[in-house]
Every structure is written in structure tokens, then in C-alpha cells.
Design an enzyme around this catalytic site. Structure first.
Site, PDB file in Angstrom:
ATOM      1  N   ASP A   6       0.860  -1.188   0.000  1.00  0.00           N
ATOM      2  CA  ASP A   6       0.000   0.000   0.000  1.00  0.00           C
ATOM      3  C   ASP A   6       0.895   1.236   0.000  1.00  0.00           C
ATOM      4  O   ASP A   6       2.043   1.147  -0.435  1.00  0.00           O
ATOM      5  CB  ASP A   6      -0.964  -0.065   1.197  1.00  0.00           C
ATOM      6  N   HIS A  57       2.046   1.835  -3.205  1.00  0.00           N
ATOM      7  CA  HIS A  57       1.124   2.795  -3.825  1.00  0.00           C
ATOM      8  C   HIS A  57       1.681   4.211  -3.836  1.00  0.00           C
ATOM      9  O   HIS A  57       0.963   5.151  -4.112  1.00  0.00           O
ATOM     10  CB  HIS A  57      -0.242   2.755  -3.136  1.00  0.00           C
TER      11      HIS A  57
END
Ligand SMILES: *[C@@H]1O[C@H](CO)[C@@H](O)[C@H](O)[C@H]1NC(C)=O
Ligand SMILES: *[C@@H]1O[C@H](CO)[C@@H](O)[C@H](O)[C@H]1NC(C)=O
Ligand SMILES: *[C@@H]1O[C@H](CO)[C@@H](O)[C@H](O)[C@H]1NC(C)=O
Ligand SMILES: *[C@@H]1O[C@H](CO)[C@@H](O)[C@H](O)[C@H]1NC(C)=O
Ligand SMILES: *[C@@H]1O[C@H](CO)[C@@H](O)[C@H](O)[C@H]1NC(C)=O
Ligand SMILES: *[C@@H]1O[C@H](CO)[C@@H](O)[C@H](O)[C@H]1NC(C)=O
Ligand SMILES: *[C@@H]1O[C@H](CO)[C@@H](O)[C@H](O)[C@H]1NC(C)=O
Ligand SMILES: *[C@@H]1O[C@H](CO)[C@@H](O)[C@H](O)[C@H]1NC(C)=O
Length: 393
Positions: free
Chosen positions: A218, A241
Site C-alpha cells: 500500500d 502505492h
């Protein structure tokens, strides 16, 4: 060697010797019954209690070897003027998520001044089982798994050297800290592990993340509300991310975010590069200002440069009213490398409060060998050097 000099050297080395001995009082978990291949929860808690109560600088030692640790919740304020935990071994969390009894964080450290976590050790969250049962993307009422670390209400502190691995959830949550510095702190989890954000920072002033490699499933670094003076420097990110300010604006009572500097970072094979995201149609009317992203290399990043004020994953919001969050003074400087999408620069600002003073300086991003394009709404970026011109979004 003449006598006088040798006496001087001798007393100097004695003096240095004493200085080193006097540097910190050690509390080795081995003296508290903490042994390799055993559970050290009690030993570590007791060693901390004694180290914290010491009247001189103190240090808790966890030597080499592999240890088991259940949920740990250690706190100050400490009498010791400074307190360090040095870990050179591998510390493992229970693999079974339920063994942690719903603890929000596996290792929670709070209310300390002048704290250091150091060593060459690894904190292994053993997250694989928790990732498999994670349904938080579909179920907003899911039980959030346990994060590896919570640093709460600590000041003037360092986290250096150690590695955080395979957390069940976020690796690190920083809450209400002042002057906390991550240096040479590594984070690793597989690219497909859910919600394993690297470092999430909230309500803090003076946070620096430097010389750190973050590979995760993430956001590598994410900033929540109420942060001021945050620096991210010499960081590599990917998989993951990207580096994100927000999401913000979903909840009431959020605090503004200001002065964020992201510099000399390499972001590789990630979903996003550098991004500011806010929810539409929500109560918050805070400001986000002085965000600077400079000297960033993107390697094969899906969305390298992004402001998204219509952030609304899984349609969990009302898009008909614009975000009330005002974004201003944002610079993207010297950003180069490769994009996986043609629109390498996307700046979607709020129609209610358009962005002010956004600059694109020397953006050299390519998609399939050609310069990327930019899509913009409710913003008129100033361009210097090379940068894609805005098309309407
Ligand atoms: C940390 O700093 C804050 C703000 O100055 C202060 O209120 C708090 O007491 C400090 N905490 C510790 C543990 O020293
Ligand atoms: C941190 O990660 C980098 C690259 O992944 C590696 O070279 C370095 O040795 C790691 N540092 C530690 C302390 O594990
Ligand atoms: C942020 O850092 C600057 C410079 O170090 C300092 O002057 C300012 O007081 C800090 N902001 C806050 C809210 O402490
Ligand atoms: C950034 O990395 C370079 C090279 O490793 C190093 O010389 C420099 O000190 C680092 N900057 C900081 C603030 O740690
Ligand atoms: C930028 O960071 C990288 C490590 O990610 C380092 O090797 C390099 O020396 C840094 N450059 C500067 C100017 O600090
Ligand atoms: C934006 O920057 C300008 C010029 O540096 C400054 O005058 C202004 O106060 C800044 N705006 C905010 C909201 O900080
Ligand atoms: C842009 O980045 C390159 C390396 O990526 C560096 O050598 C150069 O000094 C930077 N230029 C500016 C204006 O920051
Ligand atoms: C942009 O980057 C490419 C390689 O990524 C390089 O060949 C080219 O010279 C750069 N252009 C500018 C204007 O810096």
C-alpha cells in the site's frame, strides 16, 4: 613517546573509557529471562520498566537470535533522560492474528521523550495469515488487523537501522509525535499484501523519514491530518502505492497539513508516485499548503504526479458536492522517469475551492518513449522548464 604525552593519552583514554561506560546503563533482556527461541514479552516489559525508571541514560538490549513477542505496550514518561531499545535479533509476532487479542499495534510505544529504537534487527509481523483473511476492501466494518508499530505521543526520538517486515496491517503508525526521525529504517512486505502501508503519520510536527527503503502493498508513506514539517528524503519506494498526502476531508474535526518536503526519492513499479488526495462532499474545510516534491525518479509508475480532490474509492461518497479543502503552494520539481499511463500528470482540484499556486518545474516523464500529457481541472499550474501543458480533464 615522552612521558607527559603518554600520561595525557592514558588519561584521555581513561576519560573516554569512562565516557563510554557512562554513556548508557544497559538492561539486557537475557537478565530478565528473555532467551532466544522463547517468548520475551515479559522480559522486555520488565527491562523497559527498569530502564525507564533509571536515573541515567538507559538502554534495553535484545541480542542476536530469534525471539517471539506478543502484544507489547510500553510507556513513559521515563525518569531516564534518554532511553534506547537496541535490537540485533529477529523478533516475531504470532502468525495467528487472533493471538494478539485485537491489539491495534503489536509494539506500542508512547509518552516518551528522547527515545531511540536502534540495531540491525528485524521485526517480523508474520502477516501472511492476516492478509488472507483481510476483507477490509469490501467490508467497511471489518476488524482491522494489528499493525507492527505504534509510536504515540513521543518527542525528540529516532528509529534507526531496524527493519519492519510483513506487518499484518500498516507497518508504522505515528500519532501526535514531535520531532521523530526515521533513518535507515527498512520496511518490506509483498506488493500484493493488503493495507500494509509503510509509515502513516498523523497529527505530528517535525517528522523525518530518511535513507529508508520501503517495499509494500500500500502507500509507502502516507500523511493524515494535522501534520506540519514533514520531510521524506533519500527514500526508495516500491512496490507499493507511492507517497501520499491524504486522503483527507472524509471526517469532521480534521486539522490542516503544511510544510511537507519530499526530496531525492526513487519510486518504482508503484500504483502512484506523489499524490495529494481529498474526498468530495464531506465536512472538512481545512487547508493543505506548502507541499514540495523535488528530485524524484519514477520507474514504471502508473500515476506519477497527482492531485485528486475527487478521491472516492468504491463510490463511498457523494461526488455531487465538491471538496472544501483548499490546496495551495504545491511544487513538483525535477521529476523524471517513466509512466505507465499517458496522463502522467493529473491535477483534479476542487470546483468549490480551486488550487492556488501549483508549479510544474522540469517534469520529464515519458510514456512509451514519448512525453506524458497532463490533465487538469480547477487549477492553472505555472510551468517552468520542460513540463506537459494542461488539457482539460
Ligand atoms: C511532547 O511534547 C509535547 C508538546 O511540547 C508536550 O506537551 C508533551 O508533554 C511531550 N511529551 C513528553 C513525553 O515529553
Ligand atoms: C535496507 O534495504 C536495502 C535494499 O533493499 C538493503 O541494501 C539494506 O541492506 C537494508 N538495510 C537493512 C538494515 O536491512
Ligand atoms: C515547523 O518548522 C519550522 C522550521 O523548523 C518552525 O519554525 C515552525 O515552528 C514549525 N512549525 C510548528 C507548528 O512548530
Ligand atoms: C542522502 O544520501 C546520501 C548518499 O547516501 C548521503 O550522503 C546523505 O547524507 C543522505 N542525506 C541524509 C539527510 O541523510
Ligand atoms: C539520493 O538518494 C539515494 C538513495 O536513495 C542516494 O544514493 C543518493 O546519493 C541521494 N542523493 C543525494 C543528492 O542525496
Ligand atoms: C503561499 O506562498 C506564498 C508565497 O510564498 C505566501 O505568501 C502565502 O502565504 C502561502 N500561502 C499559504 C496558504 O501558506
Ligand atoms: C534534477 O535532478 C538531477 C538528478 O536527478 C540533478 O542532478 C539536478 O541537480 C536536479 N536539478 C535541479 C534544478 O534540482
Ligand atoms: C528526459 O529524460 C530522458 C531519459 O529519461 C533523457 O534522455 C532526456 O534528455 C531528458 N530530457 C530533458 C529535457 O531533461
Amino acid at each position: 613517546m615522552n612521558m607527559k604525552l603518554s600520561i595525557t593519552i592514558c588519561s584521555l583514554s581513561l576519560f573516554l573509557g569512562f565516557a563510554i561506560i557512562a554513556q548508557a546503563k544497559d538492561f539486557d533482556i537475557a537478565s530478565y529471562g528473555g532467551n532466544p527461541n522463547g517468548d520475551i514479552t515479559d522480559a522486555l516489559t520488565k527491562a523497559w520498566t527498569d530502564a525507564c525508571a533509571a536515573t541515567e541514560a538507559s538502554r534495553v538490549l535484545v541480542g542476536s537470535g530469534t525471539y517471539n513477542l506478543n502484544a507489547l505496550d510500553i510507556k513513559g514518561p521515563c525518569q531516564a533522560p534518554s532511553i534506547e531499545i537496541q535490537v540485533d535479533g529477529v523478533i516475531q509476532a504470532p502468525a495467528d492474528p487472533s493471538a494478539l487479542n485485537g491489539a491495534s499495534q503489536w509494539i506500542k510505544i508512547g509518552y516518551v521523550n528522547a527515545f531511540t529504537l536502534s540495531g540491525t534487527g528485524t521485526f517480523d509481523g508474520q502477516g501472511a495469515a492476516a492478509w488472507k483473511s483481510n476483507d477490509c476492501a469490501l467490508n467497511p466494518k471489518c476488524n482491522w488487523p494489528t499493525m507492527n508499530f505504534g509510536f504515540n505521543f513521543i518527542n525528540n526520538s529516532y528509529i534507526r537501522g531496524v527493519t519492519s517486515k510483513d506487518s499484518k496491517n500498516f507497518h508504522v503508525n505515528v500519532l501526535s509525535c514531535n520531532n521523530i526521525n526515521f533513518d535507515g529504517f527498512n520496511i518490506s512486505a509483498p506488493g500484493d499484501s493488503p493495507n500494509t502501508d509503510g509509515i502513516h503519520i498523523g497529527r505530528s510536527n517535525g517528522v523525518s523519514v530518511a535513507n529508508t527503503n520501503i517495499a509494500t502493498g500500500d502507500d509507502c508513506v502516507s500523511l493524515g491530518d494535522g501534520n506540519q514539517n514533514v520531510t521524506v528524503l533519500n527514500v526508495t519506494c516500491g512496490p507499493g502505492h507511492g507517497i501520499s498526502v491524504g486522503s483527507l476531508g472524509r471526517y469532521n474535526n480534521e486539522q490542516p497539513v503544511s510544510n511537507v518536503n519530499v526530496k531525492n526519492c526513487t519510486i518504482s513499479n508503484t500504483m502512484n508516485g506523489v499524490r495529494i488526495k481529498t474526498w468530495p462532499g464531506t465536512p472538512g474545510a481545512i487547508t493543505i499548503t506548502d507541499m514540495h516534491f523535488e528530485d524524484i525518479i519514477m520507474n514504471n509508475v502508473q500515476n506519477p504526479v497527482m492531485i485528486d480532490q475527487e478521491y472516492c474509492p468504491s463510490n463511498q461518497c457523494d461526488k455531487s458536492t465538491p471538496s472544501k479543502i483548499k490546496i495551495s503552494n504545491v511544487t513538483f520539481t525535477n521529476i523524471s522517469g517513466t509512466s505507465q499511463s499517458q496522463d502522467g500528470v493529473v491535477l483534479i482540484c476542487s470546483s468549490g475551492v480551486p488550487c492556488d499556486n501549483v508549479q510544474l518545474n522540469n517534469i520529464n516523464l515519458t510514456f512509451n518513449g514519448a512525453a506524458v500529457t497532463a490533465k487538469c481541472s480547477n487549477v492553472k499550474p505555472t510551468i517552468t522548464g520542460t513540463a506537459p501543458a494542461c488539457a482539460a480533464a
